[in-house]
Design a protein around this motif. Structure first.
Motif, PDB file in Angstrom:
ATOM      1  N   THR A 161       0.790  -1.234   0.000  1.00  0.00           N
ATOM      2  CA  THR A 161       0.000   0.000   0.000  1.00  0.00           C
ATOM      3  C   THR A 161       0.821   1.283   0.000  1.00  0.00           C
ATOM      4  OG1 THR A 161      -0.088   0.183   2.409  1.00  0.00           O
ATOM      5  CG2 THR A 161      -1.771  -1.183   1.354  1.00  0.00           C
TER       6      THR A 161
ATOM      7  N   ASP B  95      -4.762  -1.283 -10.227  1.00  0.00           N
ATOM      8  CA  ASP B  95      -5.300  -1.598  -8.899  1.00  0.00           C
ATOM      9  C   ASP B  95      -5.844  -0.339  -8.222  1.00  0.00           C
ATOM     10  OD1 ASP B  95      -5.070  -1.702  -5.922  1.00  0.00           O
ATOM     11  OD2 ASP B  95      -4.428  -3.752  -6.250  1.00  0.00           O
ATOM     12  N   ASN B  96      -5.002   0.677  -8.095  1.00  0.00           N
ATOM     13  CA  ASN B  96      -5.416   1.873  -7.364  1.00  0.00           C
ATOM     14  C   ASN B  96      -6.537   2.624  -8.074  1.00  0.00           C
ATOM     15  OD1 ASN B  96      -3.359   1.133  -5.694  1.00  0.00           O
ATOM     16  ND2 ASN B  96      -2.146   2.978  -5.947  1.00  0.00           N
TER      17      ASN B  96
ATOM     18  N   THR C  62      -9.766   0.332  -6.826  1.00  0.00           N
ATOM     19  CA  THR C  62     -10.345   1.156  -5.770  1.00  0.00           C
ATOM     20  C   THR C  62     -11.594   1.866  -6.271  1.00  0.00           C
ATOM     21  OG1 THR C  62      -8.154   1.513  -4.812  1.00  0.00           O
ATOM     22  CG2 THR C  62      -9.885   3.020  -4.126  1.00  0.00           C
TER      23      THR C  62
ATOM     24  N   SER D 205     -14.404  -0.827  -6.311  1.00  0.00           N
ATOM     25  CA  SER D 205     -14.726  -1.493  -5.047  1.00  0.00           C
ATOM     26  C   SER D 205     -15.240  -0.531  -3.978  1.00  0.00           C
ATOM     27  CB  SER D 205     -13.510  -2.259  -4.529  1.00  0.00           C
ATOM     28  OG  SER D 205     -12.432  -1.399  -4.233  1.00  0.00           O
ATOM     29  N   VAL D 206     -14.779   0.723  -3.999  1.00  0.00           N
ATOM     30  CA  VAL D 206     -15.304   1.711  -3.045  1.00  0.00           C
ATOM     31  C   VAL D 206     -16.803   1.900  -3.242  1.00  0.00           C
ATOM     32  CG1 VAL D 206     -15.359   4.204  -2.594  1.00  0.00           C
ATOM     33  CG2 VAL D 206     -13.211   2.971  -2.485  1.00  0.00           C
TER      34      VAL D 206
ATOM     35  N   CYS E 252      -5.816   6.464  -6.351  1.00  0.00           N
ATOM     36  CA  CYS E 252      -7.074   5.954  -5.792  1.00  0.00           C
ATOM     37  C   CYS E 252      -8.176   6.994  -5.921  1.00  0.00           C
ATOM     38  CB  CYS E 252      -6.884   5.565  -4.323  1.00  0.00           C
ATOM     39  SG  CYS E 252      -5.820   4.137  -4.060  1.00  0.00           S
TER      40      CYS E 252
ATOM     41  N   VAL F 175      -9.251   9.480   0.668  1.00  0.00           N
ATOM     42  CA  VAL F 175      -8.248   8.600   0.049  1.00  0.00           C
ATOM     43  C   VAL F 175      -6.895   9.309   0.058  1.00  0.00           C
ATOM     44  CG1 VAL F 175      -9.494   6.981  -1.453  1.00  0.00           C
ATOM     45  CG2 VAL F 175      -9.318   9.355  -2.133  1.00  0.00           C
TER      46      VAL F 175
ATOM     47  N   ALA G  60     -11.357   5.333   2.333  1.00  0.00           N
ATOM     48  CA  ALA G  60     -10.721   4.310   1.505  1.00  0.00           C
ATOM     49  C   ALA G  60      -9.211   4.340   1.660  1.00  0.00           C
ATOM     50  CB  ALA G  60     -11.120   4.480   0.039  1.00  0.00           C
TER      51      ALA G  60
ATOM     52  N   LEU H 216     -11.470   0.892   5.927  1.00  0.00           N
ATOM     53  CA  LEU H 216     -11.541   0.763   4.470  1.00  0.00           C
ATOM     54  C   LEU H 216     -12.931   0.302   4.025  1.00  0.00           C
ATOM     55  CD1 LEU H 216      -8.123  -0.875   3.629  1.00  0.00           C
ATOM     56  CD2 LEU H 216      -9.076   1.105   2.456  1.00  0.00           C
TER      57      LEU H 216
ATOM     58  N   ASN I  31     -14.203  -0.306   1.135  1.00  0.00           N
ATOM     59  CA  ASN I  31     -14.301  -1.302   0.067  1.00  0.00           C
ATOM     60  C   ASN I  31     -14.032  -2.718   0.562  1.00  0.00           C
ATOM     61  OD1 ASN I  31     -11.648  -0.436   0.477  1.00  0.00           O
ATOM     62  ND2 ASN I  31     -11.023  -0.930  -1.602  1.00  0.00           N
TER      63      ASN I  31
ATOM     64  N   HIS J 173     -11.229  -5.283  -4.119  1.00  0.00           N
ATOM     65  CA  HIS J 173     -11.077  -5.106  -5.562  1.00  0.00           C
ATOM     66  C   HIS J 173     -11.546  -6.338  -6.335  1.00  0.00           C
ATOM     67  CE1 HIS J 173      -9.090  -1.601  -4.420  1.00  0.00           C
ATOM     68  NE2 HIS J 173      -7.855  -1.833  -4.814  1.00  0.00           N
TER      69      HIS J 173
END
Length: 422
Positions: A156, A189-190, A194, A197-198, A223, A274, A298, A343, A345, A352
């Protein structure tokens, strides 16, 4: 190994394993890049005879990463990186598969810390960390467990900030690969992970419409870009708050409103933090927020939304829906905090998408192999993921999709490498 894992693990209930196996099987079917690396690891055995400790959000995709590392010959011990993101059925399934697990859903803070320490007491050779907690414990509370550690990989932004601070002060005792800073990590991913998934977590938790609402995204890193992009796609009016002038201009040119948090606080319906920093939503902001404002985080740690200052202004706090706490303020307004400010998400969702974590966890697996092979020459510092590993993961992803790309001809390569007039 399965018997040893069952005897040593601390989980909620082994009987939950069948449901956990179904979850792991589902994500495995949607993680072709990691599956390809698993086959390589089975043949090469890069971790044969080594112990690996993992601290990540303990759900199905993480479980599959643990099994891939295990397939490379490692004895794997795993713990959670957030008390509300651990899934008990997945933990049980991992134990049946021979992974030692120290994790439960929603333990109290003392037990949560103890479980993390238990995972380290196996004296690992390699670690995979999320937020820098394992590294922090090894360097502060349990330096006696440092002796075997060759190095590790960090997942992270928050963890890398901590690692770089340790490195700057000369306190870091082994090499750590900054997986979060790899191109494939922050680009995909970010941003896409994010971003989706958020809103998965917020929507399933609140069951409220986003279209037409005002969403305040606090921080416009990778993010934040994803969260803002998906909010816009859901029909929201999006405001971005920032401390970085360049990112603020970027947000403006991406079509978002930009303003200070004290102004955004007056008009926001949904807030998503974030930043990786603390107190980005705090007392002065609560004082001007609308009745019914929904607050979510997040970032890795639950410090971005200042809950103590919200509690000070409240006459009552109650849980009104799973993962929603209602704070009634002295003037009658109500604020809602999702997933205890953790978090959103993961604490209120499944994290994710599997296809996104396929790439990220492929980077984790390859980075762990890389640091194990070169830990002596790297030394005790933070290093980036080598570009060739990043590119390898992207290439595997393209191949899994059935896509191809062009290659430079020799003439094109010579043209790009030449400084002389053409």
């Amino acid at each position: 190994m399965t018997t040893k894992a069952i005897q040593n693990s601390v989980i909620t209930d082994l009987k939950l394993a069948p449901e956990g196996h179904l979850k792991i099987d589902w994500v495995e079917a949607h993680m072709p890049v990691l599956s390809r690396i698993r086959k390589q690891f089975e043949q090469e055995q890069p971790f044969k005879g080594l112990k690996v400790a993992i601290s990540l959000h303990l759900e199905a995709k993480t479980a599959y990463l643990a099994k891939v590392v295990q397939a490379g010959g490692a004895e794997v011990t795993i713990t959670g990186s957030n008390p509300l993101s651990t899934q008990d059925d997945v933990c049980a399934a991992l134990v049946e598969d021979g992974v030692t697990v120290f994790a439960k859903y929603n333990p109290d803070p003392k037990e949560y810390k103890e479980l993390m320490i238990r995972a380290l007491e196996n004296k690992p050779d390699l670690i995979i960390d999320d937020g820098g907690d394992l590294v922090s414990i090894l360097h502060s509370e349990r330096p006696d467990l440092l002796e075997n550690v060759r190095g590790g990989a960090e997942e992270t932004t928050t963890g890398i900030l901590r690692l770089k601070a340790m490195d700057k002060e000369g306190q870091l005792k082994f090499p750590m690969v900054a997986v979060n800073d790899a191109y494939c990590k922050y680009l995909f991913d970010n941003r896409y992970g994010t971003g989706q998934s958020v809103w998965d977590g917020i929507n399933r938790t609140t069951n409220l419409v986003v279209a037409g609402k005002t969403v305040v995204v606090v921080g416009y890193g990778w993010c934040g870009k994803g969260v803002a992009m998906r909010a816009k796609g859901l029909g929201a009016n999006v405001i971005v708050t920032e401390i970085d002038a360049i990112k603020a201009v970027e947000a403006y040119m991406d079509g978002f409103h930009v303003m200070p948090m004290i102004e955004a606080a007056k008009v926001g319906d949904f807030f998503v933090t974030v930043t990786g920093n603390r107190d980005v939503i705090r007392g002065e902001h609560y004082d001007v927020m609308k009745d019914g404002a929904i607050l979510s985080n997040a970032g890795h740690f639950d410090v971005e939304v200042n809950k103590p200052e919200l509690e000070e202004r409240s006459v009552s706090v109650r849980t009104v829906r799973r993962n929603i706490e209602e704070y009634q303020l002295k003037d009658g307004r109500k604020m809602y905090v999702l997933a205890e400010g953790r978090l959103v998400n993961l604490a209120a969702g499944d994290g994710h998408p599997a296809e996104i974590m396929d790439m990220t966890f492929a980077l984790q697996a390859l980075s762990l192999k890389y640091v194990n092979e070169r830990y002596k020459e790297i030394g005790a510092t933070v290093v980036n993921v080598p570009y060739e590993l990043d590119e390898q993961v992207a290439r595997y992803k393209l191949e899994s999709l059935g896509f191809g790309i062009d290659r430079l001809t020799e003439e094109q390569r010579a043209y790009l490498d030449s400084w002389q007039e053409h």
